[in-house]
Each structure stands twice: as structure tokens, then as C-alpha cells.
Design an enzyme around this catalytic site. Structure first.
Site, PDB file in Angstrom:
ATOM      1  N   HIS A 109       0.839  -1.206   0.000  1.00 22.02           N
ATOM      2  CA  HIS A 109       0.000   0.000   0.000  1.00 22.02           C
ATOM      3  C   HIS A 109       0.876   1.260   0.000  1.00 22.02           C
ATOM      4  O   HIS A 109       0.688   2.157  -0.828  1.00 22.02           O
ATOM      5  CB  HIS A 109      -0.911  -0.028   1.236  1.00 22.02           C
ATOM      6  CG  HIS A 109      -1.797   1.167   1.382  1.00 22.02           C
ATOM      7  ND1 HIS A 109      -3.144   1.150   1.075  1.00 22.02           N
ATOM      8  CD2 HIS A 109      -1.545   2.428   1.811  1.00 22.02           C
ATOM      9  CE1 HIS A 109      -3.669   2.345   1.301  1.00 22.02           C
ATOM     10  NE2 HIS A 109      -2.710   3.139   1.760  1.00 22.02           N
ATOM     11  N   GLU A 110       1.810   1.323   0.940  1.00 22.09           N
ATOM     12  CA  GLU A 110       2.652   2.525   1.035  1.00 22.09           C
ATOM     13  C   GLU A 110       3.531   2.683  -0.205  1.00 22.09           C
ATOM     14  O   GLU A 110       3.797   3.805  -0.648  1.00 22.09           O
ATOM     15  CB  GLU A 110       3.496   2.494   2.316  1.00 22.09           C
ATOM     16  CG  GLU A 110       2.685   2.475   3.617  1.00 22.09           C
ATOM     17  CD  GLU A 110       1.604   3.550   3.695  1.00 22.09           C
ATOM     18  OE1 GLU A 110       1.745   4.611   3.048  1.00 22.09           O
ATOM     19  OE2 GLU A 110       0.602   3.322   4.395  1.00 22.09           O
ATOM     20  N   HIS A 141       1.647   4.549  -2.903  1.00 18.55           N
ATOM     21  CA  HIS A 141       1.760   6.011  -2.747  1.00 18.55           C
ATOM     22  C   HIS A 141       3.119   6.487  -3.258  1.00 18.55           C
ATOM     23  O   HIS A 141       3.221   7.500  -3.955  1.00 18.55           O
ATOM     24  CB  HIS A 141       1.638   6.404  -1.276  1.00 18.55           C
ATOM     25  CG  HIS A 141       0.252   6.367  -0.725  1.00 18.55           C
ATOM     26  ND1 HIS A 141      -0.803   7.007  -1.332  1.00 18.55           N
ATOM     27  CD2 HIS A 141      -0.257   5.785   0.403  1.00 18.55           C
ATOM     28  CE1 HIS A 141      -1.902   6.825  -0.605  1.00 18.55           C
ATOM     29  NE2 HIS A 141      -1.595   6.083   0.441  1.00 18.55           N
ATOM     30  N   HIS A 185       3.385   6.615  -7.012  1.00 18.18           N
ATOM     31  CA  HIS A 185       2.619   7.758  -7.524  1.00 18.18           C
ATOM     32  C   HIS A 185       3.481   9.023  -7.444  1.00 18.18           C
ATOM     33  O   HIS A 185       3.464   9.861  -8.349  1.00 18.18           O
ATOM     34  CB  HIS A 185       1.355   7.913  -6.674  1.00 18.18           C
ATOM     35  CG  HIS A 185       0.265   8.689  -7.334  1.00 18.18           C
ATOM     36  ND1 HIS A 185      -0.880   9.054  -6.666  1.00 18.18           N
ATOM     37  CD2 HIS A 185       0.123   9.186  -8.581  1.00 18.18           C
ATOM     38  CE1 HIS A 185      -1.675   9.723  -7.496  1.00 18.18           C
ATOM     39  NE2 HIS A 185      -1.083   9.823  -8.652  1.00 18.18           N
TER      40      HIS A 185
END
Length: 682
Positions: free
Chosen positions: A470-471, A474, A477
């Protein structure tokens, strides 16, 4: 001052190993002065109303200040000490005042409007037009159109809110660090060996007998999940859900902090001409109104409720029949759920954890990123704040694209949770050089242990593997963007309710056999995760998904109502009880003070924005469907689909509305069907 490590030369990274509390105030004072000088120059007659001319003056000074202040804030979150905290709090009001004043300067606002209204604006690139449009919107939201006493009051509100948010965060950290219970061996019946070993080592390091249990997640949650001693589970649960409340030390109580923050946010909204803070919060987001968000959440709750009721009925029946629990209390739910999962699917999280060693997981994660996004990840060197922190670089065709710090382990003085933060963004600097993006990736996993004199790698639960992915979503991105305008590169300028799309998208890889088998090697034998064990995990993937969905809806609806209803600060607990009654099926005990440590909305930028997780999950589930549809012999790691996703979503950053990026990838607007299907609620 030339030796102050916070006065970071252009192109350099923070010297985290040299920054001392004594450096903070002198450096920040100097950078604030430089920023003020830049503002005066920018609004003067010598700088024309031209995008590049303004950026060359303002953004250069602003970026130096932002990088230094970001470094101090980061250390405050991951390496808190009384001295650093005092230094941070001493300059926080000055930084807030300067940033508020600049963001609402009517002379600067007028110059930006002049650029926007000039014929030259039409010649700007789409990314620059978006950055300009965002800037004008943000001037209004920052009070640039307010006059006199109202403008002065707006500044006071900004400063007070910054201080209160910092205080909220400190109270949660201090309450978390302030609890310890030294358990005996018999009390830890059922608790996994590695958790007990870490607890024993923690006690020994203080010269104490027994096993030191804390409220840091790797310590307390396994006791709730596996501990057979019900009284110990109750003790830890109670300590955890009453953190920073009236049930603990008064100096850590967040009750008045929450009330004051909510009151100030509503006053600020009224000054800006809005009915409530939720309306202000949604201006730069995808959602149009608080009502639209609440309708979305209630619709999701309605769809999930039958599944949640079934989940609870099964759990209650199993706990009574098999575990002989007369009633299922809040501190029994993780334990009973784990036992039910083991009984139904014949595996435990602890069994699975032995296969997910941190080095193997990272190696597998890096390989996915390298394959799908056509990059390479290499170890790199930079100054770090703790010996366990590592630094990496991402390259394509030998060219540097981005870099990141990885700080994986829990420790005292480090804020709980997991997050990505930016050190700096991608930017074609006015001086002519390309600044590449750098990210912080922070988690709170249990660190490696020594067994019989040998250091074993850290072991991650499957949930923790998902958190890591998940991290990294980010981070990708932020780092893979190809936009070079600082205000809309990477995560900058992305609507808050779309910012979770890339992070939640990455979680899907943790459920693909072709991926998972490469992430695993048993800590003792080195054998990969057996296929039949993975199949049982997959069968259990949507175990209690109804309950989990309602839990997230409860948090999000509470947050939205709290900020959409002026006067809510007078009855926070009552409002939470109402939300729980409306959408929840689990009833926490009356002493539960979850809200007192809900840092996302009181200290983390998610105020009237927590719904973003579920909103963006609709986008991410639908985006993932494209990879399912294009799966071939290589499984979901389809390079052509990965390239389309990278170019349409990751590389575009905030340079256009998130919906446009989504449609560029999928060819249509998102549908909720994929989310419901992925969660077994179709």
C-alpha cells in the site's frame, strides 16, 4: 550558519544524521526571512505577471523552506525526543504564520489572477494551467479575499489549529509510549514465540523480570489475536482504546483538543462563506458535497450489512460453542475471529508469517515494480536517522527517476501507523536542472530478532505485507511522475479522495499466486509458501469483509458528520454512538474512546476526508480489473497494461483531474461492481 545541516543546498538531501534540536530555530528563522524577501520581490514591479518569473523567485525560496521544515517534521514523527519536540513547537507558530500570510497575500493573489486572465495563459501547458487554477482556488481557501479583522482572525485560526493538531499527535504518541505491562510466562499462553521473545528482550533491556508488553501494534495486537488469557486481552484492549482520553493521565487527554479543533474549523469555514468545514474540505476533492459522500457511505453500509450480520452471527455461535465464551466482548473479537478462521480454513496468520521474511518480500515487491513499470531499483546511500533505515534509487534506462528511504520497524519515539511522505517533488527548476522526487516510506513492523545467537530476518504477517505494498503504491505515484511542474507533480495537486487509488491498487498483488510464491521463503527451511496454504488464505480473503466494510464506513461517516454539523464539538461521543447505531453491528464498550486517538482526522489531514479510502477503493478495484482482464501466461504482470496504467495514472500525477486520468486508463468512468465483487459482496 553555513554549517547548519537544515540549510540544505540545492540538489542535496537532508543530512538527517547531523540535525540537532539546536539547529532548528536558527535555520528556520533564516529560511522564513528568505521566504518573506522572496514574497516582497515577487509582488514588486521588477517581477512581471509571468508564470516562470514568479516561480523563479517564489518557488525557489519556498522549496528551501519546505524541505527544511519537512525534515524537522519527519524527525519529529520518527525520532521524537523532548528536545526535538520543544524545538519543533518553538518554531511551529512562526512557520504557520508565514505560510498562512503568504497563502493569503492579496498582492500575490492579484498577480496570479493577472496571469490567469492574460492571453499568455492559453499558451501554458495543460499541467501549468492546472497548477495555476489550483493556486487561485487555494488563495481563496487560504483567505486571500478576506479583509481587515476577518483576515487577521483567519491567520489566528490557522496557527491555533496547527498547534492543536501537533498537540493531538503528541498526546497519542505519549499515551502509546507511556503504557507498559510486564506479563508472566503463564499469562502469555497462546502468544506466538517471536512476540514473546521480543517482549522478553524488551524487559531484559530495562533489567526487569517477565515480558514487556506495550501498545505498539507488533506488541499488543498478537496478544489480542492469540492470547488465551482473557483478562490480559481485556487489559491491553482497554489501555489501547482509552489512549489519550479522560481515563488516562490528564496531560495526555485529547478531549478538549478535539472540541477546540472542531470549533476552530467551523469558525474558519464560516469566515470563508461556507456552512461547515466539510464543505471547505470537499472544494479540492472529487466528491461534490457532504450529502453525496454520506449517501455513498450509507449505500455501501446497506449493501454490506447483511454480510456483516452473518459474520457476527457466525462468530458469536462459534465463540459460544467452541470457545465456551458466554458473550463476545470487544477484547474477544480478534481472538475468536482468529480461532474461527483457523477452524474454517485450517491456517493461522502466525503459520503464514513464517514464510514472509522481510528480505524476500522486498525482493519480490521490487521485482513486480521493475517488471510492470519498466524500471530498476538499486540500493543507494544517504544520511539516515536510525541504523535500520535504508535508502534506494529507481532508474529507467540508466537515468535516475526517484529515490526513497525505507523505515520499516516500530520503536519508542516513532509515531504509530504506516505512511508515505515526500522529501521533495519532481521539478524542472528555474536554474535549469531537473529535481528528481524523493519519498519516505514508513511502517511499524516488529524488528528482526536474535535466536540462539543468530540474527533472524523480520517476519511480516500477510496484513503487514499488504501494508508495505500500500505505502509503495503512494511512493510510486510520487516517484514515477513525469510532470515537472512542482504544484502538480506526483501526489501534489491530486484530489485527496483519489490519492488512495495507487496505494490500494498495489494491495491486489498480495492475493495473486504468481506474485505471492515469489514473495515467500520459510524462515527456517527456505521453502516457498505451499500452494494449498495459499488457496486456504485465498478462501479466507473475504473473511469478515462485511464487518470490516462497516467498520470503515463507521469511521468515515463519523468524520463527515463531525465536520458537516456545526456544534458537533459539544457531543462528539453522542454523535459517534449515533453513527454506530445507524451503520454498525458491533457495539464497543462504553469506555471505548477510539476518537481520542483518531489521528487521521485530527492530526493527519483527513478531516472530512476519511471517506477517501472507500471512495478510492472503487477506483482501485476497477483499475485492478484491467489487469485481471489482460492476464496471460505471465499472470497479472502484463507489461502492456502496466505501461498504460503508469502513463495514464502514475506519470500524470496531479496535472489533470483524477477522473480524466482514470478514464484515460479504463476508457470509461469507474463502477462500484468491481469493489463488491473483490470483497465477496456482489
Amino acid at each position: 550558519m553555513t554549517t547548519n545541516p537544515l540549510l540544505i543546498p540545492t540538489g542535496n538531501l537532508p543530512a538527517f544524521d547531523q540535525i540537532e534540536p539546536a539547529h532548528v530555530e536558527p535555520a528556520i528563522d533564516e529560511l522564513l526571512k528568505s521566504a518573506d524577501s522572496a514574497l516582497e520581490k515577487a509582488v514588486g514591479p521588477d517581477v512581471p505577471a509571468d508564470y516562470d518569473a514568479l516561480s523563479a523567485v517564489l518557488d525557489v525560496a519556498g522549496e528551501r523552506l519546505r524541505m527544511a521544515w519537512s525534515a524537522v517534521g519527519h524527525l519529529n514523527a520518527v525520532a521524537d525526543t523532548p528536545e526535538l519536540r520543544a524545538a519543533y513547537n518553538a518554531v511551529l507558530p512562526k512557520v504557520t504564520e508565514t505560510m498562512t500570510r503568504h497563502a493569503s497575500d492579496e498582492r500575490l493573489y492579484a498577480k496570479y489572477k493577472q496571469i490567469a486572465n492574460s492571453p499568455a495563459a492559453a499558451q501554458l501547458s495543460p499541467a501549468r494551467r492546472k497548477a495555476l487554477s489550483n493556486a487561485i482556488r487555494d488563495f481563496v481557501l487560504s483567505g486571500a479575499e478576506l479583509q481587515g479583522a476577518e483576515k487577521e482572525r483567519f491567520k489566528q485560526l490557522q496557527e491555533a489549529q496547527a498547534e492543536l493538531a501537533q498537540k493531538f499527535s503528541e498526546h497519542v504518541l505519549d499515551a502509546t509510549d507511556g503504557f507498559a505491562y510486564f506479563a508472566t510466562e503463564p499469562e502469555l499462553a497462546g502468544v506466538p514465540g517471536d512476540v514473546k521473545q521480543a517482549a522478553r528482550a524488551a524487559a531484559e533491556s530495562e533489567g526487569k523480570a517477565g515480558y514487556k508488553l506495550t501498545l505498539h501494534f507488533p506488541s499488543y495486537f498478537p496478544v489480542l489475536q492469540y492470547g488465551e488469557n482473557r483478562a490480559l486481552r481485556e487489559k491491553l484492549y482497554t489501555a489501547h482504546v482509552t489512549r489519550a482520553s479522560e481515563f488516562g493521565p490528564s496531560e495526555h487527554d485529547n478531549s478538549s483538543v478535539m472540541r477546540e479543533l472542531l470549533k476552530l474549523r467551523q469558525e474558519e469555514a464560516r469566515l470563508l462563506g461556507y456552512a461547515n468545514h466539510a464543505e471547505v474540505s470537499l472544494v479540492p476533492k472529487m466528491a461534490n458535497s457532504p450529502q453525496q459522500v454520506m449517501d455513498f457511505l450509507r449505500d455501501l453500509a446497506r449493501r454490506a450489512r447483511p454480510y456483516a450480520e452473518r459474520d457476527l452471527a457466525e462468530l458469536t455461535e462459534f465463540a459460544g460453542n467452541e470457545l465456551k465464551l458466554p458473550s463476545v466482548e470487544a477484547w474477544d473479537i480478534p481472538f475468536a475471529s482468529e480461532k474461527l478462521k483457523e477452524a474454517r480454513y485450517a491456517f493461522s496468520d502466525q503459520e503464514v508469517k513464517q514464510y514472509f521474511t522481510e528480505p524476500k518480500v522486498l525482493e519480490g515487491l521490487f521485482r513486480i515494480i521493475e517488471t510492470l513499470f519498466e524500471v530498476s531499483i538499486r540500493p543507494d546511500s544517504a544520511a539516515v536517522w536510525h541504523p535500520s533505515v535504508r535508502f534506494f534509487r529507481i532508474e529507467r534506462a540508466g537515468n535516475l527517476i526517484g529515490q526513497f528511504y525505507l523505515d520499516p520497524y516500530a520503536r519508542p519515539g516513532k509515531r504509530p501507523g504506516a505512511w508515505m511522505d515526500d522529501v521533495r517533488g519532481r521539478w524542472a527548476r528555474p536554474e535549469g536542472m531537473l529535481q528528481t522526487p524523493v519519498a519516505h516510506l514508513v511502517c511499524n513492523f516488529a524488528p528482526p530478532l536474535e535466536v540462539d545467537g543468530k540474527k533472524r530476518p523480520a517476519l511480516l504477517t500477510h496484513d503487514e505485507v499488504t501494508t508495505l505494498f500500500h505505502e509503495f503504491g503512494h511512493g510510486l505515484h510520487h516517484m514515477l511522475t513525469q510532470v515537472a511542474d512542482i504544484g502538480v507533480a506526483g501526489i501534489s495537486g491530486v484530489e485527496w479522495d483519489a490519492v488512495e487509488l495507487p496505494s490500494q491498487f498495489m494491495e491486489n498483488f498480495c492475493w495473486e499466486w504468481d506474485v505471492v510464491k515469489r514473495l515467500t521463503a520459510h524462515v527456517d527451511s527456505g521453502a516457498p509458501l505451499p500452494r494449498e496454504l495459499f488457496d486456504r488464505m485465498l478462501a479466507a480473503k473475504n473473511f469478515q469483509s462485511g464487518l470490516q466494510t462497516l467498520r470503515q464506513v463507521e469511521f468515515a461517516l463519523f468524520d463527515m458528520r463531525l465536520h458537516a454539523e456545526p456544534g458537533s464539538e459539544q457531543h462528539i461521543q453522542q454523535l459517534l454512538d449515533e453513527v454506530r447505531k445507524e451503520v454498525g453491528v458491533l457495539k464497543p464498550p462504553p469506555f471505548n474512546r477510539f476518537q481520542n486517538s483518531f489521528s487521521h482526522i485530527f492530526a493527519g489531514g483527513y478531516a472530512a476526508g476519511y471517506y477517501s479510502y472507500k471512495w478510492a477503493e472503487v477506483l482501485s478495484a476497477d483499475a485492478w480489473s484491467a489487469f485481471e482482464e489482460s492476464a496471460d501466461n505471465g499472470g497479472v504482470l502484463n507489461v502492456a497494461t502496466g505501461r498504460r496504467y503508469r502513463e495514464a495514472v502514475l506519470e500524470a500525477g496531479g496535472s489533470r483531474p483524477a477522473m480524466e486520468s482514470f478514464k484515460a486508463f479504463r476508457g470509461r468512468e469507474p463502477s462500484i461492481d468491481a469493489l463488491l465483487r473483490h470483497q465477496g459482496m456482489a
